[in-house]
Motif scaffolding. Structure first.
Motif, PDB file in Angstrom:
ATOM      1  N   SER A   9      17.052  94.941  33.852  1.00  0.00           N
ATOM      2  CA  SER A   9      18.091  93.927  33.643  1.00  0.00           C
ATOM      3  C   SER A   9      19.427  94.592  33.327  1.00  0.00           C
ATOM      4  CB  SER A   9      17.702  93.013  32.487  1.00  0.00           C
ATOM      5  OG  SER A   9      17.829  93.700  31.250  1.00  0.00           O
ATOM      6  N   ASN A  48      15.972  91.290  25.950  1.00  0.00           N
ATOM      7  CA  ASN A  48      15.836  91.391  27.409  1.00  0.00           C
ATOM      8  C   ASN A  48      16.442  92.668  27.986  1.00  0.00           C
ATOM      9  OD1 ASN A  48      14.409  88.926  27.972  1.00  0.00           O
ATOM     10  ND2 ASN A  48      16.277  87.871  27.348  1.00  0.00           N
ATOM     11  N   ALA A 103      11.948  89.463  33.903  1.00  0.00           N
ATOM     12  CA  ALA A 103      12.903  88.713  33.098  1.00  0.00           C
ATOM     13  C   ALA A 103      12.493  87.241  33.074  1.00  0.00           C
ATOM     14  CB  ALA A 103      14.304  88.862  33.684  1.00  0.00           C
ATOM     15  N   ILE A 152      19.988  87.797  30.171  1.00  0.00           N
ATOM     16  CA  ILE A 152      19.688  89.163  30.606  1.00  0.00           C
ATOM     17  C   ILE A 152      20.936  89.949  30.986  1.00  0.00           C
ATOM     18  CG2 ILE A 152      17.332  88.598  31.311  1.00  0.00           C
ATOM     19  CD1 ILE A 152      18.318  88.626  34.225  1.00  0.00           C
ATOM     20  N   TRP A 165      23.992  92.085  40.357  1.00  0.00           N
ATOM     21  CA  TRP A 165      22.971  92.447  39.365  1.00  0.00           C
ATOM     22  C   TRP A 165      22.900  93.950  39.104  1.00  0.00           C
ATOM     23  CZ3 TRP A 165      21.034  88.929  36.325  1.00  0.00           C
ATOM     24  CH2 TRP A 165      20.940  87.610  36.758  1.00  0.00           C
TER      25      TRP A 165
END
Length: 188
Positions: free
Chosen positions: A30, A41, A91, A111, A146
């Motif tokens: 993450s 997380n 996640a 996250i 991401w």
């Protein structure tokens, strides 16, 4: 066998480990974990393909990547059906998408604290032109992905830059982009 469960359980455990292994290129840690931010997380994974850093590893074609995600889905079905439960540190947003629950920006924020701060700053600026003008300008129709890379965001305006009037649309587009990327990999 490594454990009392026998070779089948050992095989499933090895598969679980290899799914999130960096060398698979199918999952990444993450953003909280990558950036060492947030209180939780940090050690969870999301389905996001990355090219191998090691040049001796083969880069998968898009079709092969999709087949891998399908195979992971089959694997999840097998372990659940047969009771070979595994520690799969996905996640929370991933588990929600797998069971077709609705996800929203709060799932992303859990996250990715940096993205949360980014969106909160933009939201504050969307209500005050003076705050908007204090933001680093120009704001381009791009968003942090991401993996930390920069990607284009859907822009249905005639402007190359985000304006005060299009700021809320830009915010919504960034959030949608993030959700859609994960959804695409899970929906295979």
């Amino acid at each position: 066998a490594l454990d009392a469960g026998g070779p089948t359980r050992e095989l499933y455990t090895e598969i679980a480990s290899s799914i999130i292994a960096k060398t698979s290129g199918l999952f990444i840690i993450s953003p909280n974990g990558r950036n060492n931010v947030g209180k939780s997380n940090k050690n969870v994974y999301i389905p996001f393909h990355t090219k191998p850093e090691n040049k001796s590893l083969i880069e998968l074609k898009q079709e092969e990547i999709e087949k891998c995600y399908v195979a992971i889905g089959v694997y999840l079905g097998i372990i659940l059906r047969n009771g070979f439960y595994q520690d799969l540190p996905f996640a929370p947003i991933v588990w929600k998408l797998i069971i077709n629950q609705n996800v929203d920006e709060n799932d992303i924020f859990r996250i990715d604290e940096d993205f949360k701060d980014f969106i909160i700053n933009l939201r504050n600026a969307s209500n005050d032109i003076n705050l908007f003008e204090e933001l680093n300008q120009p704001i381009l129709w791009k968003c942090i992905n991401w993996d930390g890379s920069i990607v284009d965001v859907v822009n249905q305006t005639n402007s190359n830059t985000v304006t005060f009037d299009t700021l809320n649309y830009y915010i919504d587009s960034c959030i949608k982009l993030r959700i859609d990327i994960l959804k695409k990999n899970i929906d295979h």
